[in-house]
Design a protein around this motif. Sequence first.
Motif, mmCIF file in Angstrom:
data_model
loop_
_atom_site.group_PDB
_atom_site.id
_atom_site.type_symbol
_atom_site.label_atom_id
_atom_site.label_comp_id
_atom_site.label_asym_id
_atom_site.label_seq_id
_atom_site.Cartn_x
_atom_site.Cartn_y
_atom_site.Cartn_z
ATOM 1 N N LEU A 90 -32.702 2.860 -21.412
ATOM 2 C CA LEU A 90 -32.318 4.003 -22.235
ATOM 3 C C LEU A 90 -30.924 3.824 -22.810
ATOM 4 O O LEU A 90 -30.671 4.162 -23.975
ATOM 5 C CB LEU A 90 -32.372 5.289 -21.406
ATOM 6 C CG LEU A 90 -32.135 6.555 -22.224
ATOM 7 C CD1 LEU A 90 -33.342 6.849 -23.106
ATOM 8 C CD2 LEU A 90 -31.837 7.753 -21.334
ATOM 9 N N SER A 94 -30.084 4.020 -26.860
ATOM 10 C CA SER A 94 -29.412 5.250 -27.276
ATOM 11 C C SER A 94 -28.874 5.149 -28.699
ATOM 12 O O SER A 94 -28.437 4.089 -29.150
ATOM 13 C CB SER A 94 -28.271 5.573 -26.306
ATOM 14 O OG SER A 94 -28.761 5.865 -25.022
ATOM 15 N N LEU A 128 -35.956 8.629 -17.549
ATOM 16 C CA LEU A 128 -35.900 8.564 -19.010
ATOM 17 C C LEU A 128 -35.677 9.953 -19.607
ATOM 18 O O LEU A 128 -34.840 10.138 -20.498
ATOM 19 C CB LEU A 128 -37.197 7.959 -19.569
ATOM 20 C CG LEU A 128 -37.433 6.465 -19.310
ATOM 21 C CD1 LEU A 128 -38.820 6.061 -19.805
ATOM 22 C CD2 LEU A 128 -36.364 5.607 -19.994
ATOM 23 N N ARG A 129 -36.421 10.941 -19.121
ATOM 24 C CA ARG A 129 -36.272 12.308 -19.643
ATOM 25 C C ARG A 129 -34.891 12.868 -19.329
ATOM 26 O O ARG A 129 -34.217 13.453 -20.199
ATOM 27 C CB ARG A 129 -37.348 13.225 -19.045
ATOM 28 C CG ARG A 129 -38.776 12.895 -19.413
ATOM 29 C CD ARG A 129 -39.724 14.033 -19.026
ATOM 30 N NE ARG A 129 -39.656 14.369 -17.610
ATOM 31 C CZ ARG A 129 -40.436 13.848 -16.666
ATOM 32 N NH1 ARG A 129 -41.342 12.941 -16.978
ATOM 33 N NH2 ARG A 129 -40.316 14.229 -15.395
ATOM 34 N N ASN A 132 -31.936 10.912 -21.124
ATOM 35 C CA ASN A 132 -31.984 11.130 -22.574
ATOM 36 C C ASN A 132 -31.353 12.477 -22.907
ATOM 37 O O ASN A 132 -30.650 12.631 -23.915
ATOM 38 C CB ASN A 132 -33.432 11.082 -23.053
ATOM 39 C CG ASN A 132 -33.546 11.010 -24.565
ATOM 40 O OD1 ASN A 132 -32.752 10.340 -25.240
ATOM 41 N ND2 ASN A 132 -34.538 11.676 -25.115
ATOM 42 N N VAL A 139 -33.065 9.600 -28.234
ATOM 43 C CA VAL A 139 -34.194 8.666 -28.296
ATOM 44 C C VAL A 139 -35.484 9.463 -28.499
ATOM 45 O O VAL A 139 -35.813 10.345 -27.702
ATOM 46 C CB VAL A 139 -34.281 7.807 -27.019
ATOM 47 C CG1 VAL A 139 -35.455 6.841 -27.101
ATOM 48 C CG2 VAL A 139 -32.979 7.044 -26.816
ATOM 49 N N THR A 141 -39.531 10.474 -28.822
ATOM 50 C CA THR A 141 -40.632 10.326 -27.871
ATOM 51 C C THR A 141 -41.357 9.003 -28.048
ATOM 52 O O THR A 141 -41.740 8.351 -27.065
ATOM 53 C CB THR A 141 -41.627 11.491 -28.020
ATOM 54 O OG1 THR A 141 -40.951 12.724 -27.763
ATOM 55 C CG2 THR A 141 -42.786 11.347 -27.054
ATOM 56 N N THR A 143 -40.212 6.163 -29.026
ATOM 57 C CA THR A 143 -39.411 5.086 -28.438
ATOM 58 C C THR A 143 -39.395 5.186 -26.920
ATOM 59 O O THR A 143 -39.453 4.175 -26.212
ATOM 60 C CB THR A 143 -37.977 5.121 -28.988
ATOM 61 O OG1 THR A 143 -38.019 5.021 -30.413
ATOM 62 C CG2 THR A 143 -37.150 3.966 -28.439
ATOM 63 N N LEU A 144 -39.331 6.411 -26.401
ATOM 64 C CA LEU A 144 -39.395 6.591 -24.947
ATOM 65 C C LEU A 144 -40.689 6.021 -24.394
ATOM 66 O O LEU A 144 -40.702 5.401 -23.322
ATOM 67 C CB LEU A 144 -39.282 8.071 -24.592
ATOM 68 C CG LEU A 144 -37.907 8.725 -24.749
ATOM 69 C CD1 LEU A 144 -37.997 10.216 -24.463
ATOM 70 C CD2 LEU A 144 -36.876 8.075 -23.830
ATOM 71 N N ALA A 148 -41.179 3.202 -21.658
ATOM 72 C CA ALA A 148 -42.007 3.460 -20.484
ATOM 73 C C ALA A 148 -43.010 2.328 -20.254
ATOM 74 O O ALA A 148 -43.252 1.919 -19.111
ATOM 75 C CB ALA A 148 -42.736 4.791 -20.639
ATOM 76 N N LEU A 159 -44.604 10.223 -18.433
ATOM 77 C CA LEU A 159 -43.498 10.685 -19.274
ATOM 78 C C LEU A 159 -43.684 12.149 -19.662
ATOM 79 O O LEU A 159 -42.759 12.950 -19.564
ATOM 80 C CB LEU A 159 -43.386 9.802 -20.524
ATOM 81 C CG LEU A 159 -42.103 9.910 -21.320
ATOM 82 C CD1 LEU A 159 -40.897 9.516 -20.493
ATOM 83 C CD2 LEU A 159 -42.189 9.030 -22.575
#
Length: 301
Positions: A90, A94, A128-129, A132, A139, A141, A143-144, A148, A159
């Motif tokens: 992440l 960013s 990640l959540r 972020n 970032v 969703t 890309t997340l 993931a 996620l």
Amino acid sequence: MSATVLTAPQSILTEEAHAKINLYLHVTGKRPDGYHLLDSLVVFAGAGDRLTYFPDATPLTLELGGRFGATLGADAAGPDNLVMKAASLLRAASKPGAKIQGGRLLLEKNLPVASGIGGGSADAAAALRLLNRAWHAGVETSTLLQLAEQLGADVPVCLASQTARMEGIGEHLSAGPALPDCGMVLVNCGVGVSTPEVFRKREGAFHARADLPTRWASAQDLVDSLAQQTNSLEAPACQICPPVQDVLTILAHLPEALLARMSGSGATCFALFSTPDQAYQAAQHLAEQQPDWWVWGGALV
């Protein structure tokens, strides 16, 4: 990527990492590279780990706590932990202007480790959540989800932590049918099962992709539909680890239990009930009978 590194104290933030349960899991094929293809309906329970972030100017570290964190060695909180890997990915993804900070991540491990309910994957998704949000990383969703996928097959579905159909090797996600109100009991007997060994032990033909409705009107309708499906890995897991079969038998005979099945590659098993209260009461009774087992009962999220 250019980001601002903050030194002033910021708010403490917390993110839940809910347990992932496979209501059914069909092994539908195998790719040339050896990865198995799956079809599974995934739901999330109220049980879960909890990740808390205490930001400050020191390098980012991870601390493990909770019932199952104490059983892991110090190395488990190092850079190879999925939470720390998620933080690293992440940080690199960013957006300019993100407010990156160090500090301490506290992971409260309430879920059994390597138990078929996605604990590590849910922890990575929670990281990640959480980061972020905390880092104002910006970032998106999409890309997340890409990040993931790099962390593991179950991380993308964790996620959003919403009911979903998972296919391929876990990367193909679609909305699952609308679920009725129901309850669930989760049980882990404390005996680990090796996922690679379970896959190696699987025999027979591949299972077909399940035919699912758009919704179920009642818990009984859900169970009637799930009874036509299976977990392709349950039989080999029971061969490797006979206590799994013992757990399934006990769950199936709980008063008001509608269905008992293993989740993922094991060893955690679940039973479905018509209401969350029925599940909670059954879990309380079972925990008294089996004090060495991990037992949870309640609602889905």
